[in-house]
Scaffold this motif. Structure first.
Motif, PDB file in Angstrom:
ATOM      1  N   GLU A  27       0.858  -1.194   0.000  1.00  0.00           N
ATOM      2  CA  GLU A  27       0.000   0.000   0.000  1.00  0.00           C
ATOM      3  C   GLU A  27       0.885   1.232   0.000  1.00  0.00           C
ATOM      4  O   GLU A  27       1.558   1.543   0.982  1.00  0.00           O
ATOM      5  CB  GLU A  27      -0.928   0.001   1.214  1.00  0.00           C
ATOM      6  N   LYS A  77       2.712  -3.624   5.775  1.00  0.00           N
ATOM      7  CA  LYS A  77       1.655  -3.411   4.787  1.00  0.00           C
ATOM      8  C   LYS A  77       1.877  -2.164   3.940  1.00  0.00           C
ATOM      9  O   LYS A  77       1.371  -2.063   2.819  1.00  0.00           O
ATOM     10  CB  LYS A  77       0.312  -3.320   5.514  1.00  0.00           C
ATOM     11  N   TYR A  78       2.637  -1.174   4.467  1.00  0.00           N
ATOM     12  CA  TYR A  78       2.662   0.144   3.852  1.00  0.00           C
ATOM     13  C   TYR A  78       4.060   0.560   3.385  1.00  0.00           C
ATOM     14  O   TYR A  78       5.079   0.155   3.943  1.00  0.00           O
ATOM     15  CB  TYR A  78       2.161   1.199   4.845  1.00  0.00           C
ATOM     16  N   ASP A 129      -2.777   2.529  -7.615  1.00  0.00           N
ATOM     17  CA  ASP A 129      -1.728   2.015  -6.730  1.00  0.00           C
ATOM     18  C   ASP A 129      -1.360   2.991  -5.623  1.00  0.00           C
ATOM     19  O   ASP A 129      -0.545   2.654  -4.760  1.00  0.00           O
ATOM     20  CB  ASP A 129      -0.485   1.696  -7.564  1.00  0.00           C
ATOM     21  N   HIS A 143      -2.191   6.041  -2.557  1.00  0.00           N
ATOM     22  CA  HIS A 143      -3.078   6.662  -1.578  1.00  0.00           C
ATOM     23  C   HIS A 143      -2.473   8.035  -1.274  1.00  0.00           C
ATOM     24  O   HIS A 143      -1.417   8.126  -0.641  1.00  0.00           O
ATOM     25  CB  HIS A 143      -3.192   5.805  -0.329  1.00  0.00           C
ATOM     26  N   ILE A 182      -7.536   4.047   3.391  1.00  0.00           N
ATOM     27  CA  ILE A 182      -6.709   3.257   2.473  1.00  0.00           C
ATOM     28  C   ILE A 182      -7.390   1.929   2.166  1.00  0.00           C
ATOM     29  O   ILE A 182      -7.446   1.491   1.006  1.00  0.00           O
ATOM     30  CB  ILE A 182      -5.311   3.045   3.078  1.00  0.00           C
ATOM     31  N   GLU A 183      -7.902   1.270   3.187  1.00  0.00           N
ATOM     32  CA  GLU A 183      -8.572  -0.010   2.984  1.00  0.00           C
ATOM     33  C   GLU A 183      -9.816   0.155   2.110  1.00  0.00           C
ATOM     34  O   GLU A 183     -10.058  -0.637   1.184  1.00  0.00           O
ATOM     35  CB  GLU A 183      -8.949  -0.617   4.330  1.00  0.00           C
ATOM     36  N   ARG A 208      -8.764   0.836  -1.483  1.00  0.00           N
ATOM     37  CA  ARG A 208      -8.336  -0.376  -2.168  1.00  0.00           C
ATOM     38  C   ARG A 208      -9.529  -1.233  -2.563  1.00  0.00           C
ATOM     39  O   ARG A 208      -9.602  -1.748  -3.689  1.00  0.00           O
ATOM     40  CB  ARG A 208      -7.397  -1.171  -1.241  1.00  0.00           C
TER      41      ARG A 208
END
Length: 333
Positions: A56, A83-84, A127, A129, A321-322, A325
């Motif tokens: 992310e 994750k980021y 892709d 954020h 963000i979630e 996505r």
């Protein structure tokens, strides 16, 4: 053509406030070279750092006359998660980036971001954020009109679409505070002005949550800003005034706001009720013309929203963000 960079060796003057153990690459993006422009007065590079290597990808865009160091609470949080990936950079005219001939525009500063994304290879569809605060939110609006297909979520924080004179000029307290900062050369003398400009006075005098020393929020924020000033290259007058010009001339029409709202899978508009630099009514205006966007109004909150409520702010970004996505995946099926 996209070009992925490796970490670049930098001189001792390129100090950073961020944790070196989470940094995956840092360096200078040769903006002018990427754009193939030959005007020597416009030649500049952007200083950037990437922290974390998760899937992310978050692009943090800072506000008026402030360096990427302002994103410290966010980089500390997101870079430590697998994750980021967090990308921070100094806008043109501040910090370790170049200060080309002004005045600047938010559209030109957005083109800088496009060049940086090309340089590091962040060019895939849905892709990114993008999180923009204050002037950074204005730049983020311009960015969203240029590369909407690459953005999964867009967070517009304490910002404005501009256009009307009163939309671009700070309220009186913010205006006088900015004026004092422009004429004060001693960094430490600036700190009390910055505190009162960015944060509500009652909050500043409260005991900080979970601080073992019993310090106030003012004590903690003042220490953070002192640390930033100690390692930050002083801003040039042309950089300061040119960034101010970008904010004063910024304008995204109602039609363009609607297009951003419709084309970006997830849009957040976030503001506080005690903002001394950008009137909260400007966020209401964006809400009225971005029907698909989520609008959030936090009470007892100043312009320095990402530092004042860093835990709540970071948790909100995680959710956005979630949702971005998920919405991007749904739109591509």
């Amino acid at each position: 053509m996209s070009t992925t960079t490796e970490a670049q060796p930098l001189g001792p003057e390129y100090q950073t406030i961020f944790d070196p153990t989470t940094c995956t690459r840092r360096g200078l993006c040769p903006v002018t070279q990427i754009r193939n422009k030959g005007d020597p007065f416009e030649s500049h590079s952007l200083y950037f750092e990437q922290h974390g290597s998760g899937h992310e990808k978050i692009v943090f865009i800072m506000g008026l006359n402030s360096t990427s160091f302002g994103w410290l609470p966010q980089v500390e949080h997101f870079a430590r998660s697998p994750k980021y990936s967090a990308l921070v950079f100094d806008n043109r005219g501040v910090g370790l980036s170049g200060a080309p001939r002004g005045p600047y525009t938010t559209s030109g500063m957005a083109e800088d971001v496009v060049a940086l994304l090309e340089y590091i290879g962040w060019t895939a569809k849905h892709d990114l954020h993008v999180v923009g605060i204050s002037l950074g939110g204005m730049i983020a609006q311009e960015l969203a009109t240029r590369i909407p297909d690459r953005i999964a979520s867009l967070s517009l924080v304490v910002t404005t679409a501009g256009g009307r004179f009163w939309s671009n000029v700070p309220p009186w307290k913010g205006f006088t505070s900015l004026s004092r900062l422009f004429v004060t050369s001693d960094p430490e003398a600036k700190i009390p002005t910055i505190m009162n400009m960015l944060f509500p006075p009652d909050w500043l005098e409260e005991k900080a949550v979970n601080d073992p020393s019993g310090r106030t929020n003012r004590d903690i924020q003042s220490a953070v800003y002192k640390r930033r000033f100690d390692i930050t290259r002083p801003q040039t007058p042309i950089g300061a005034m040119s960034q101010m010009a970008a904010g004063l001339t910024h304008y995204v029409s109602n039609e363009r706001l609607g297009r951003i709202s419709k084309t970006i899978p997830k849009v957040l508009i976030l503001t506080g009720d005690q903002d001394n630099l950008i009137r909260p009514q400007n966020s209401l205006h964006m809400r009225d013309h971005m029907p698909e966007a989520e609008f959030i109004w936090w009470e007892k909150t100043g312009h320095g929203i990402s530092g004042q409520w860093k835990v709540r702010f970071n948790e909100l970004l995680e959710r956005v963000i979630e949702e971005g996505r998920t919405a991007a995946a749904a739109s591509s099926t």
